[in-house]
Enzyme design. Sequence first.
Site, PDB file in Angstrom:
ATOM      1  N   LYS A 183      33.434  46.301  96.216  1.00 16.65           N
ATOM      2  CA  LYS A 183      34.819  45.827  96.201  1.00 16.65           C
ATOM      3  C   LYS A 183      35.344  45.993  97.625  1.00 16.65           C
ATOM      4  O   LYS A 183      36.324  46.704  97.882  1.00 16.65           O
ATOM      5  CB  LYS A 183      35.631  46.634  95.163  1.00 16.65           C
ATOM      6  CG  LYS A 183      37.013  46.111  94.888  1.00 16.65           C
ATOM      7  CD  LYS A 183      37.036  44.817  94.086  1.00 16.65           C
ATOM      8  CE  LYS A 183      38.452  44.286  93.945  1.00 16.65           C
ATOM      9  NZ  LYS A 183      38.487  42.932  93.328  1.00 16.65           N
TER      10      LYS A 183
ATOM     11  N   ASP B 230      27.765  51.572  85.902  1.00 16.69           N
ATOM     12  CA  ASP B 230      27.948  51.970  84.505  1.00 16.69           C
ATOM     13  C   ASP B 230      28.485  50.785  83.712  1.00 16.69           C
ATOM     14  O   ASP B 230      27.964  50.435  82.645  1.00 16.69           O
ATOM     15  CB  ASP B 230      28.930  53.146  84.442  1.00 16.69           C
ATOM     16  CG  ASP B 230      29.224  53.565  83.016  1.00 16.69           C
ATOM     17  OD1 ASP B 230      28.270  53.663  82.220  1.00 16.69           O
ATOM     18  OD2 ASP B 230      30.408  53.781  82.680  1.00 16.69           O
TER      19      ASP B 230
ATOM     20  N   TYR C  23      32.275  59.667  89.943  1.00 15.22           N
ATOM     21  CA  TYR C  23      31.782  60.558  88.893  1.00 15.22           C
ATOM     22  C   TYR C  23      31.720  62.009  89.364  1.00 15.22           C
ATOM     23  O   TYR C  23      31.772  62.931  88.567  1.00 15.22           O
ATOM     24  CB  TYR C  23      30.378  60.145  88.448  1.00 15.22           C
ATOM     25  CG  TYR C  23      30.341  59.114  87.348  1.00 15.22           C
ATOM     26  CD1 TYR C  23      30.904  57.860  87.524  1.00 15.22           C
ATOM     27  CD2 TYR C  23      29.730  59.394  86.132  1.00 15.22           C
ATOM     28  CE1 TYR C  23      30.861  56.915  86.511  1.00 15.22           C
ATOM     29  CE2 TYR C  23      29.675  58.462  85.122  1.00 15.22           C
ATOM     30  CZ  TYR C  23      30.234  57.219  85.317  1.00 15.22           C
ATOM     31  OH  TYR C  23      30.184  56.297  84.316  1.00 15.22           O
TER      32      TYR C  23
ATOM     33  N   ASP D  10      34.177  42.081  90.566  1.00 14.63           N
ATOM     34  CA  ASP D  10      34.813  41.249  89.532  1.00 14.63           C
ATOM     35  C   ASP D  10      34.067  39.933  89.374  1.00 14.63           C
ATOM     36  O   ASP D  10      33.832  39.446  88.264  1.00 14.63           O
ATOM     37  CB  ASP D  10      36.308  41.046  89.813  1.00 14.63           C
ATOM     38  CG  ASP D  10      36.607  40.641  91.245  1.00 14.63           C
ATOM     39  OD1 ASP D  10      35.700  40.697  92.098  1.00 14.63           O
ATOM     40  OD2 ASP D  10      37.764  40.262  91.524  1.00 14.63           O
TER      41      ASP D  10
ATOM     42  N   ASP E  71      26.206  47.895  81.040  1.00 14.17           N
ATOM     43  CA  ASP E  71      26.502  47.617  79.625  1.00 14.17           C
ATOM     44  C   ASP E  71      26.644  46.113  79.415  1.00 14.17           C
ATOM     45  O   ASP E  71      26.150  45.550  78.432  1.00 14.17           O
ATOM     46  CB  ASP E  71      27.819  48.291  79.183  1.00 14.17           C
ATOM     47  CG  ASP E  71      27.589  49.666  78.565  1.00 14.17           C
ATOM     48  OD1 ASP E  71      26.626  50.341  78.966  1.00 14.17           O
ATOM     49  OD2 ASP E  71      28.379  50.061  77.683  1.00 14.17           O
TER      50      ASP E  71
END
Length: 360
Positions: free
Chosen positions: A193, A249, A143, A225, A253
């Site tokens: 990851k 982020d 970001y 994942d 959600d």
Amino acid sequence: MEYKIALIRGDGIGPEIVEEAVHVINTIGRRYGHQFIYTDVDLGGCATDKYGVSYPEGTAEKCKACDAVLLGAVGGPKWGPDKPAEQRPETALLAIRKDLGLYANLRHATLRPALVDASPLKKETAEKGIDIMMVRELIGGIYFGKRGRYETEDRGVECTDLMAYSEMEIERIGRRAFELAQKRHKRVASVDKANVLETSRLWRATMHRIAADYPDVELEDVLVDNCAMQLVRDPSQFDVIVTENMFGDILSDEASMVTGSLGLLPSASIGSHAPALYEPIHGSAPDIAGQDKANPIATILSVAMMFKYSFDLPQESEAIEQAVDAVLAAGWHTADTMGSDDKLVGCQEMGRLICEELER
Ligand code: IPM
Ligand code: MG
């Protein structure tokens, strides 16, 4: 006590939901004998319309003069990605997070008892319960990394977004997560990851190094994942999840949706110094703005987090949570969480019912 609160009403449904949250704060003030002083702060698309920039000068200073910041939502199609950066609402949101040093974003995903039916999960999965504290790193990573766009000779335009993390940044968010876990079920899932990314390998190594300081907390590494998959397979397995900015982020959600509605989840963004910033995790929903249809509960629950984390008033915080649950249990719902036997109310009526419950 007297508390100063900066209100960033923002765009879309932002002003409507903040208004209901303010009624809740004032109701708490009357019941428990606290004073609240509000400062309105323009930020987002509404600031672009007024001043030509989404993050007017002095915004951070106005917020820093307060004890806490409450934000509704910013953004909308009017100020889309094609607009210059200084006019885009998202630029302002990232800037205020950075300028207030809000590195820890706490997103609490709980399945409220009255809403098991609103969850898209199979009933037997939802009934196992969901209570996840998502701890998202908020002012680092991709970001805030260097970006670039340049012409190549043979491949057209090429772009880069750099993801960088330092040990310091990872350690401070990691410690937040472990400390939260100590007050909860003592489990931390660190999401990365590490099979691909160098930043994730540093992330993982740092988490394991600091874990030694929290022997009562169990640390587990989960690949991002796999985490996305586990969140829909069996979210009851998670206690605290800690992860970098962009993974957080996306996963937050997902975590919010499995609890039934984006409209229910509050968040707190906390740094090393006051003030912290509280906001619902959903966006500005321009499609329903100004129609009294929005669900104010995520914002009202963000206020509950404010009382707990910024004002150290756990009793007031708990009272808000209970009032929300009581209203939902009585069958009052906004459109987003409506079941077939429920009674539909608008944003204002939902706010009024929660205040009424608090006055009881
Ligand atoms: C969030 C939002 C923001 C983010 C956007 C609006 C920049 O999605 O708070 O999750 O990506 O952080
Ligand atoms: Mg998001």
